[in-house]
Design an enzyme around this catalytic site. Structure first.
Site, PDB file in Angstrom:
ATOM      1  CB  ALA A   1      -2.575  13.778   1.674  1.00 34.53           C
TER       2      ALA A   1
ATOM      3  N   GLY B   1      -6.973   6.778  -2.673  1.00 33.96           N
ATOM      4  CA  GLY B   1      -7.976   5.731  -2.703  1.00 33.96           C
ATOM      5  C   GLY B   1      -7.919   4.835  -1.479  1.00 33.96           C
ATOM      6  CG  MET B   2      -4.655   2.721  -0.905  1.00 38.90           C
ATOM      7  SD  MET B   2      -5.713   1.352  -1.417  1.00 38.90           S
ATOM      8  CE  MET B   2      -5.423   0.222  -0.074  1.00 38.90           C
TER       9      MET B   2
ATOM     10  CG  ASP C   1       6.174   2.958  -3.256  1.00 36.83           C
ATOM     11  OD1 ASP C   1       6.575   3.150  -4.420  1.00 36.83           O
ATOM     12  OD2 ASP C   1       5.074   3.382  -2.850  1.00 36.83           O
TER      13      ASP C   1
END
Length: 411
Positions: free
Chosen positions: A21, A24-25, A136
């Protein structure tokens, strides 16, 4: 700083194989631990996004995940760096995220949904006992393995109440959660606690039951407006066969104010575990074959669980009534309500004992501050009383007065 790539060997131990996977991080890779000869997961930070705050957040996630010793959380094996780039080594999970499970099924069996939810609840129970709030919880951060076991992932925005260093770390431009599953207090920037995660669990359950998020809308702004300005949705409006206890649970989990949500994860677990008997397999995803983990858990699950963690499904009627009375006296009013509803379900709706236990359950919800839920249950009992004894029977009239008092505060 270099980018980790396939065939790299980290610390002369972890042989990087293929990407799993990207975001952006950072990136997630499959790798092989050459010393222990096992497959592992390696998480890295995207060098183009590297900041001191992001590095601190990355290390914090590793430490928080490592502190949470629970079979529903991937084990942390290592935290190190390669040519200046930090990496985290985790247990390999063989499964699919709930987002894929939902997308691939027309309708998930209710018992399977409750099994998944009960397992998430047990993870939250462990997290909250050490003061850890995930913040989250969403379908993309939960995986289910082929044996049906659930893993909760990504503690990257978690906080813990005994170490202010974790709470002060900035989030490098990211919000502390995901719109649609993020609790209203997170959206408002207010303090969070274990009830924040219960809200996220409510969103996950709604999605699993209906195939769509609870507050999904065309834009982020309209989704947030729905979360903050509309009553929580009921999954039964989209799937009428959902049991009342489950529908009520999801509704209360998604309450706008934390005080209106269940008191803790143990209370949520009790409801879900009672509805999770014999969840059917899902072809190609969850097998019903004998599995070592499932076999082990089945025996462990036979051990008695006390102190409000699991329902009492054994014992005679007097013992069960006494347990409900005791739970109520100890202030565990929602537990008592559930026990009384279970007792009532053993009789026809117009049976005197069914009416008595249902009235006790409704009054327990009044004590819990759940007025609307209590009113629905009172009115259902009133309808059964009217059919059995007539609308003018003294019992029906007394109950009607009680309902009016609750609805309007009339004397």
């Amino acid at each position: 700083m270099t980018v980790v790539k396939a065939a790299d060997r980290l610390k002369d131990r972890y042989e990087v194989r293929r990407p799993i996977a990207r975001s952006g991080m950072g990136e997630v890779w499959e790798a092989r631990d050459t010393q222990l000869d096992r497959t592992v997961i390696v998480k890295t930070i995207n060098p183009g996004r590297f900041t001191v705050d992001l590095l601190r957040r990355f290390r914090r996630e590793a430490r928080l995940t490592a502190r949470l010793d629970h079979p529903g959380v991937p084990a942390v094996f290592d935290l190190d760096s390669h040519d200046g780039e930090p990496y985290l080594v985790l247990q390999r999970i063989e499964g699919i995220p709930l987002t894929d499970l939902i997308a691939g099924q027309d309708e998930l069996p209710i018992a399977r949904v409750c099994s998944i939810g009960a397992q998430i609840s047990s993870v939250l129970l462990a997290a909250h006992r050490i003061g850890l709030v995930h913040r989250d919880l969403k379908p993309g951060n939960v995986m289910v393995e082929r044996n049906g076991a659930v893993k909760v992932l990504d503690f990257g925005v978690a906080v813990i109440d005994d170490d202010e260093r974790y709470s002060r770390i900035t989030r490098t431009g990211e919000g502390p959660g995901t719109v649609g599953y993020m609790a209203p207090e997170q959206i408002d920037g207010a303090a969070t606690d274990h009830r924040t995660d219960l809200y996220g669990l409510g969103g996950v359950l709604f999605d699993l039951l209906t195939g769509q998020p609870p507050f999904g809308d065309a834009t982020t702004m309209t989704t947030v407006r729905r979360q903050l300005g509309s009553p929580p949705p009921r999954p039964s409006l989209l799937r009428p066969q959902i049991p009342e206890a489950l529908d009520d649970l999801v509704y209360t989990l998604l309450a706008l104010h934390p005080d209106d949500r269940p008191a803790d994860a143990a209370e949520v677990y009790e409801v879900l575990a009672a509805l999770a008997d014999d969840p059917p397999p899902i072809p190609g995803v969850i097998s019903d074959e004998l599995d070592p983990v499932r076999a082990y858990a089945a025996v462990v699950g036979r051990q008695p669980v006390r102190h409000g963690i699991a329902p009492n499904t054994t014992g005679g009627l007097p013992d069960r009534v006494a347990e409900a009375d005791q739970q109520f006296a100890q202030g565990n009013v929602r537990v008592a309500a559930r026990l009384w509803r279970e007792l009532a379900d053993e009789y026809a709706n117009d049976h005197p004992l069914s009416i008595e236990y249902r009235l006790r359950a409704a009054r327990a919800h009044v004590a819990a501050g759940e007025r609307d839920r209590a009113l629905r249950q009172f009115e259902a009992v009133l309808a059964d009383l009217a059919r059995a004894d007539g609308a003018k029977h003294p019992r029906a009239q007394t109950l009607r007065a009680e309902i009016e008092q609750l609805r309007y505060g009339a004397p």
